[in-house]
Design a protein around this motif. Structure first.
Motif, mmCIF file in Angstrom:
data_model
loop_
_atom_site.group_PDB
_atom_site.id
_atom_site.type_symbol
_atom_site.label_atom_id
_atom_site.label_comp_id
_atom_site.label_asym_id
_atom_site.label_seq_id
_atom_site.Cartn_x
_atom_site.Cartn_y
_atom_site.Cartn_z
ATOM 1 N N LEU A 108 0.820 -1.212 0.000
ATOM 2 C CA LEU A 108 0.000 0.000 0.000
ATOM 3 C C LEU A 108 0.850 1.256 0.000
ATOM 4 O O LEU A 108 1.854 1.347 0.710
ATOM 5 C CB LEU A 108 -0.912 0.015 1.242
ATOM 6 N N THR A 109 0.420 2.233 -0.782
ATOM 7 C CA THR A 109 0.923 3.612 -0.693
ATOM 8 C C THR A 109 -0.283 4.511 -0.503
ATOM 9 O O THR A 109 -1.269 4.393 -1.238
ATOM 10 C CB THR A 109 1.677 4.014 -1.964
ATOM 11 N N GLY A 110 -0.248 5.402 0.486
ATOM 12 C CA GLY A 110 -1.368 6.303 0.718
ATOM 13 C C GLY A 110 -2.263 5.807 1.825
ATOM 14 O O GLY A 110 -1.796 5.424 2.903
ATOM 15 N N GLU A 111 -3.573 5.765 1.564
ATOM 16 C CA GLU A 111 -4.527 5.401 2.618
ATOM 17 C C GLU A 111 -5.540 4.399 2.099
ATOM 18 O O GLU A 111 -6.046 4.507 0.983
ATOM 19 C CB GLU A 111 -5.256 6.646 3.141
ATOM 20 N N ALA A 112 -5.877 3.431 2.951
ATOM 21 C CA ALA A 112 -6.877 2.428 2.596
ATOM 22 C C ALA A 112 -7.536 1.881 3.859
ATOM 23 O O ALA A 112 -6.922 1.826 4.929
ATOM 24 C CB ALA A 112 -6.268 1.284 1.795
ATOM 25 N N TYR A 113 -8.776 1.469 3.696
ATOM 26 C CA TYR A 113 -9.514 0.781 4.749
ATOM 27 C C TYR A 113 -9.698 -0.664 4.308
ATOM 28 O O TYR A 113 -10.104 -0.936 3.173
ATOM 29 C CB TYR A 113 -10.866 1.450 4.984
ATOM 30 N N PHE A 114 -9.393 -1.604 5.203
ATOM 31 C CA PHE A 114 -9.436 -3.025 4.879
ATOM 32 C C PHE A 114 -10.467 -3.747 5.745
ATOM 33 O O PHE A 114 -10.543 -3.512 6.953
ATOM 34 C CB PHE A 114 -8.075 -3.694 5.143
ATOM 35 N N ASP B 81 -5.112 5.460 22.318
ATOM 36 C CA ASP B 81 -6.523 5.298 21.992
ATOM 37 C C ASP B 81 -6.786 5.934 20.631
ATOM 38 O O ASP B 81 -6.362 7.064 20.371
ATOM 39 C CB ASP B 81 -7.404 5.956 23.052
ATOM 40 N N GLY B 82 -7.481 5.226 19.773
ATOM 41 C CA GLY B 82 -7.696 5.711 18.418
ATOM 42 C C GLY B 82 -9.022 6.419 18.248
ATOM 43 O O GLY B 82 -9.982 6.170 18.983
ATOM 44 N N ASP B 83 -9.061 7.303 17.274
ATOM 45 C CA ASP B 83 -10.303 7.956 16.862
ATOM 46 C C ASP B 83 -10.845 7.161 15.681
ATOM 47 O O ASP B 83 -10.583 7.468 14.527
ATOM 48 C CB ASP B 83 -10.022 9.409 16.483
ATOM 49 N N THR B 84 -11.586 6.092 15.973
ATOM 50 C CA THR B 84 -12.039 5.203 14.902
ATOM 51 C C THR B 84 -12.998 5.901 13.953
ATOM 52 O O THR B 84 -12.954 5.668 12.738
ATOM 53 C CB THR B 84 -12.709 3.951 15.497
ATOM 54 N N GLU B 85 -13.851 6.765 14.472
ATOM 55 C CA GLU B 85 -14.781 7.492 13.600
ATOM 56 C C GLU B 85 -14.028 8.417 12.661
ATOM 57 O O GLU B 85 -14.307 8.483 11.460
ATOM 58 C CB GLU B 85 -15.791 8.288 14.432
ATOM 59 N N GLY B 86 -13.055 9.124 13.201
ATOM 60 C CA GLY B 86 -12.275 10.035 12.373
ATOM 61 C C GLY B 86 -11.427 9.311 11.345
ATOM 62 O O GLY B 86 -11.235 9.785 10.232
ATOM 63 N N ALA B 87 -10.928 8.122 11.715
ATOM 64 C CA ALA B 87 -10.053 7.382 10.809
ATOM 65 C C ALA B 87 -10.771 6.948 9.549
ATOM 66 O O ALA B 87 -10.166 6.891 8.470
ATOM 67 C CB ALA B 87 -9.468 6.169 11.531
ATOM 68 N N TRP C 245 -13.398 9.529 5.907
ATOM 69 C CA TRP C 245 -13.256 9.691 4.453
ATOM 70 C C TRP C 245 -14.036 8.618 3.700
ATOM 71 O O TRP C 245 -14.668 8.900 2.675
ATOM 72 C CB TRP C 245 -11.771 9.626 4.070
ATOM 73 N N LYS C 246 -13.989 7.381 4.204
ATOM 74 C CA LYS C 246 -14.712 6.273 3.566
ATOM 75 C C LYS C 246 -16.216 6.483 3.650
ATOM 76 O O LYS C 246 -16.972 6.069 2.746
ATOM 77 C CB LYS C 246 -14.316 4.966 4.245
ATOM 78 N N ASN C 247 -16.663 7.128 4.712
ATOM 79 C CA ASN C 247 -18.087 7.340 4.926
ATOM 80 C C ASN C 247 -18.592 8.664 4.358
ATOM 81 O O ASN C 247 -19.744 9.040 4.592
ATOM 82 C CB ASN C 247 -18.399 7.257 6.421
ATOM 83 N N GLY C 248 -17.717 9.385 3.649
ATOM 84 C CA GLY C 248 -18.183 10.556 2.912
ATOM 85 C C GLY C 248 -18.053 11.892 3.598
ATOM 86 O O GLY C 248 -18.708 12.854 3.196
ATOM 87 N N TYR C 249 -17.193 11.997 4.610
ATOM 88 C CA TYR C 249 -17.031 13.309 5.226
ATOM 89 C C TYR C 249 -15.627 13.460 5.812
ATOM 90 O O TYR C 249 -14.895 12.491 5.990
ATOM 91 C CB TYR C 249 -18.095 13.548 6.304
ATOM 92 N N PHE C 250 -15.268 14.722 6.049
ATOM 93 C CA PHE C 250 -14.059 15.042 6.791
ATOM 94 C C PHE C 250 -14.442 15.178 8.262
ATOM 95 O O PHE C 250 -15.498 15.720 8.583
ATOM 96 C CB PHE C 250 -13.463 16.385 6.338
ATOM 97 N N LEU C 251 -13.594 14.727 9.141
ATOM 98 C CA LEU C 251 -13.819 14.917 10.573
ATOM 99 C C LEU C 251 -12.528 15.415 11.185
ATOM 100 O O LEU C 251 -11.521 14.711 11.218
ATOM 101 C CB LEU C 251 -14.261 13.609 11.240
ATOM 102 N N LEU D 157 -17.320 18.006 8.050
ATOM 103 C CA LEU D 157 -17.685 18.590 6.779
ATOM 104 C C LEU D 157 -17.916 17.496 5.747
ATOM 105 O O LEU D 157 -17.166 16.527 5.676
ATOM 106 C CB LEU D 157 -16.568 19.524 6.268
ATOM 107 N N SER D 158 -18.935 17.668 4.916
ATOM 108 C CA SER D 158 -19.233 16.691 3.876
ATOM 109 C C SER D 158 -18.198 16.747 2.761
ATOM 110 O O SER D 158 -17.783 17.824 2.335
ATOM 111 C CB SER D 158 -20.622 16.948 3.292
ATOM 112 N N ARG D 159 -17.789 15.592 2.248
ATOM 113 C CA ARG D 159 -16.870 15.527 1.118
ATOM 114 C C ARG D 159 -17.605 15.659 -0.213
ATOM 115 O O ARG D 159 -16.973 15.631 -1.271
ATOM 116 C CB ARG D 159 -16.106 14.196 1.144
ATOM 117 N N SER D 160 -18.923 15.804 -0.184
ATOM 118 C CA SER D 160 -19.694 15.917 -1.419
ATOM 119 C C SER D 160 -19.900 17.364 -1.860
ATOM 120 O O SER D 160 -20.472 17.614 -2.921
ATOM 121 C CB SER D 160 -21.056 15.233 -1.250
ATOM 122 N N LYS D 161 -19.436 18.326 -1.055
ATOM 123 C CA LYS D 161 -19.606 19.738 -1.378
ATOM 124 C C LYS D 161 -18.511 20.219 -2.318
ATOM 125 O O LYS D 161 -17.405 19.668 -2.353
ATOM 126 C CB LYS D 161 -19.572 20.581 -0.096
#
Length: 387
Positions: A217-223, A304-310, A313-319, A355-359
């Motif tokens: 992998l290079t960059g970011e991915a959710y598995f 402790d991780g911020d799972t929602e924030g991580a 992007w996959k769920n369509g928004y910036f956090l 913020l929504s990534r669709s704007k």
């Protein structure tokens, strides 16, 4: 109750609110975090003005230098309240500005062509070097790679299927690459699902005939890795100047952020267990934890991780949670395929919100400007960030 809340809001804006009254107002905001806020006014324009004025005042307080003694909890409290305003207020802000655009000055000059959000865009490089532009490809069979068929589904994702009854074949590698302004989802031959963020690539075998499953992998991915106790799944990631980082799993859900222009590689675990290693450094993660690898030193820190924030992007928004503006702009640069430059000193400035990534990019920048933290100027595909 409404009259009392409205009175507290006015005192807050005027700077005359007492600590006890402020705690009551903040508690009211926290109670309404999960639902739409019923603003104590019958006039939509007035409600919007209250939102924006409170947001700006909260932002000023959040960013006011304070001593450490007795202030940590208060700053967190204000930050949480301001984040609620960012989340519940911006939708109304857009409704308001669309109707009243002639009376409200725009952050972005209207004579500049707006920049739309990214979308499903990727290039698949086959074993023989041929490249397939996936957003232009038709649904159905794209290629036959060894004993595996490669298909584009009706939902716009890739699906690798091993042909029934096929014999073992030599390993052939494919690479899925997303440009800036693109993202893509695929299912590997073993059933593992992968979501690639913008500016990322995944190199993988068309099938997994051996005792291990290996991808790069290079960059970011959710598995979401298909469970197979007999064949561990390895993700190898560049870790800067040192040894590569490896993530070993059997079957689990996790996110890896490993962009070359970031200081750290971050592995956030949502489900299952993973082992993260880099050179002599190793760490075992439990759900809800994240491993942060310093790309310079090679050291791994667990927190402790911020799972929602991580996976936002996959769920369509910036956090963003008190995130530095430079980090925010790197994310915007990748998703909107824009160049970012800085005019003046914005170091140390941070913003929180969703913020929504669709704007369009102008709408996103308008929202960020509302915090009073930074300002922006667009020229073509270049965004200039100013204090």
């Amino acid at each position: 109750m409404k009259d009392n809340i409205y009175h507290l809001i006015e005192k807050y804006l005027a700077g005359t609110i007492t600590p006890a009254e402020e705690a009551q107002l903040m508690a009211w905001y926290q109670d309404h975090n999960q639902t739409d806020v019923e603003w104590p006014s019958e006039n939509a324009d007035e409600e919007e003005q209250v939102r924006l004025r409170m947001l700006l005042r909260m932002n000023q307080q959040i960013n006011t230098p304070v001593t450490r003694s007795g202030t940590t909890r208060r700053l967190w409290y204000l930050s949480a309240a301001a984040s609620v305003l960012l989340i519940v207020g911006f939708a109304t802000y857009f409704y308001y500005t669309q109707i009243h655009r002639s009376t409200r000055p725009a952050v972005i000059a209207r004579d500049v062509k707006d920049i739309g959000p990214g979308g499903n865009k990727a290039i698949l490089t086959l074993a023989n070097g041929d490249k397939v532009v996936l957003e232009e490809a038709k649904n159905g069979l794209i290629s036959q790679q060894g004993n595996t068929s490669v298909n584009k589904t009706g939902s716009g994702s890739l699906l690798y299927n091993k042909e029934a009854g096929s014999t073992a074949a030599s390993i052939v590698y494919n690479t899925l690459s997303t440009p800036y302004g693109g993202q893509y989802q695929m299912t590997l031959q073993d059933g593992t699902k992968v979501w690639l963020n913008a500016g990322s690539s995944l190199r993988f075998p068309a099938s997994f005939p051996g005792n291990e499953r290996n991808v790069i992998l290079t960059g970011e991915a959710y598995f979401e890795v298909a469970k197979d106790n007999a064949r561990p799944f390895f993700v190898t990631v560049n870790a800067g100047s040192g040894a590569p980082m490896t993530v070993r799993v059997l079957g689990t859900h996790f996110n890896i952020n490993a962009y070359p222009d970031e200081q750290h590689n971050i592995v956030t675990l949502l489900e299952g267990a993973v082992k993260v290693g880099c050179g002599q450094a190793n760490a075992l993660l439990a759900p809800g934890k994240e491993a942060i690898l310093n790309r310079t030193s090679g050291k791994i820190n667990i927190k402790d991780g911020d799972t929602e924030g991580a996976v936002a992007w996959k769920n369509g928004y910036f956090l963003f949670e008190n995130e530095k503006i430079e980090s925010i702009m790197r994310q915007i640069s990748r998703w909107y395929d824009v160049e970012v430059s800085y005019q003046g000193d914005v170091s140390g400035k941070a913003i929180g919100g969703s913020l929504s990534r669709s704007k369009n990019v102008s709408e996103v920048l308008n929202m960020l400007e509302l915090t009073g933290t930074v300002h922006f100027k667009i020229n073509g595909r270049r965004i200039t960030v100013m204090p």
